[in-house]
Design a protein around this motif. Sequence first.
Motif, PDB file in Angstrom:
ATOM      1  N   LYS A  38     -32.091  26.933   6.826  1.00 19.88           N
ATOM      2  CA  LYS A  38     -31.683  25.579   7.118  1.00 19.88           C
ATOM      3  C   LYS A  38     -32.564  24.633   6.841  1.00 19.88           C
ATOM      4  O   LYS A  38     -31.784  23.603   6.191  1.00 19.88           O
ATOM      5  N   ILE A  39     -33.800  24.763   6.874  1.00 21.51           N
ATOM      6  CA  ILE A  39     -34.728  23.600   6.292  1.00 21.51           C
ATOM      7  C   ILE A  39     -34.503  23.414   4.754  1.00 21.51           C
ATOM      8  O   ILE A  39     -34.728  22.372   4.261  1.00 21.51           O
ATOM      9  N   LEU A  40     -34.361  24.528   4.087  1.00 21.10           N
ATOM     10  CA  LEU A  40     -34.328  24.562   2.624  1.00 21.10           C
ATOM     11  C   LEU A  40     -32.766  24.065   2.244  1.00 21.10           C
ATOM     12  O   LEU A  40     -32.608  23.552   1.042  1.00 21.10           O
ATOM     13  N   SER A  41     -31.904  24.192   2.979  1.00 23.51           N
ATOM     14  CA  SER A  41     -30.391  23.916   2.490  1.00 23.51           C
ATOM     15  C   SER A  41     -29.681  23.155   3.900  1.00 23.51           C
ATOM     16  O   SER A  41     -28.770  23.668   4.496  1.00 23.51           O
ATOM     17  N   PRO A  42     -30.254  21.874   4.108  1.00 23.03           N
ATOM     18  CA  PRO A  42     -29.916  21.303   5.414  1.00 23.03           C
ATOM     19  C   PRO A  42     -28.571  20.870   5.478  1.00 23.03           C
ATOM     20  O   PRO A  42     -27.916  20.695   6.495  1.00 23.03           O
ATOM     21  N   ASN A  43     -27.777  20.836   4.247  1.00 23.58           N
ATOM     22  CA  ASN A  43     -26.455  20.402   4.401  1.00 23.58           C
ATOM     23  C   ASN A  43     -25.421  21.759   4.620  1.00 23.58           C
ATOM     24  O   ASN A  43     -24.132  21.621   4.465  1.00 23.58           O
ATOM     25  N   LYS A  44     -25.758  22.980   4.687  1.00 22.38           N
ATOM     26  CA  LYS A  44     -25.384  24.151   4.812  1.00 22.38           C
ATOM     27  C   LYS A  44     -25.290  24.366   6.183  1.00 22.38           C
ATOM     28  O   LYS A  44     -26.303  24.235   6.903  1.00 22.38           O
TER      29      LYS A  44
END
Length: 330
Positions: free
Chosen positions: A85-91
């Motif tokens: 989630k931290i690496l892909s916050p928009n997913k």
Amino acid sequence: MKKQEWLINGFVGEQIDPDLDIKAAIKQLKKEKNAVIMAHYYQTGDIQDIADYVGDSLALAQWAAKTEADIIVLCGVHFMGETAKILSPNKKVLVPDLNAGCSLADSCPADKFAEFVNAHPDYTVVSYVNTTAAVKALTDVVVTSTNAKQIVDSFAADEKIIFGPDRNLGNYINSITRRKMLLWDGACHVHEQFSVEKIAELKKQYPDALILAHPECKSTILAMADFVGSTAALLKFSTQSNSKRFIVATESGILHEMQKQSPDKEFIPAPPNDSTCACNECNFMRLNTMEKLYNCLKYEFPEITVDPEVAKEAVKPIKRMLEISERLGL
Ligand code: 13P
Ligand code: SF4
């Protein structure tokens, strides 16, 4: 068949119809929702088999940073979902069972770790990925068992370093890098369970077997191992070795992929101290099931959330790890 409502993580999900082809249903949902399933090697074989990606902690983070899917279903434990989630916050990041925690991450509460870090202001903080987002936010660089040695080696020989939270991995990295990093006193309950006596007995029974051990194991286990490495490194070693038999001291889920890649070889899970329990299975990892995976894809729940203020700090040491790993070809 009449469907019954049931409760998963406080959410009313669906009792799976026994006639449902659950694998086909998961694949269909995945396609409809442009979702990707990522699984750690410690998941059950059926989950590993349906996943788009199966890997160790480093690989999961690398894939999560790159995926173009709208939804990531992280079949692993909570800190892995947080990292994604931290690496892909928009997913949207889903974990089939939100109770899938980690005893190692739990052994390092952020407030206590902050006191330790504040007491050593001139130290660089290196944290294992098996930590909460709040601990990562206090960290200079994150490592996994695949890249810990190389990342520690990238610092000057006299760099003062705090390493947390795994004391066994920290001790091992100290020994192979000749450092004196200050260690946080945490451990994983699965890797701490292996018994020197029982592995020695097995070795007597199968003298040709090579002992493979994960660096989260105690130093007494590592001392008797023929090869020490991360989950992915143990797998690679087992496929490339000429040996036909291995005693494997890590979570037994990895045996699924080892056996798949080397059907002609024999893999024996190292026994824990208490042979009446399945202690070489991580009870947190094993909370995820195919049924929960189906429900989580269908209802897009439970979802991982990370406080944006924490995420803003935690993303820096994770990205630093990914950059160094890419540079080193890991
Ligand atoms: P790796 O995936 O880095 O081998 O770590 C093992 C582990 O304990 C994950 O929880
Ligand atoms: Fe955490 Fe150990 Fe389970 Fe890995 S195996 S998730 S370190 S408790």
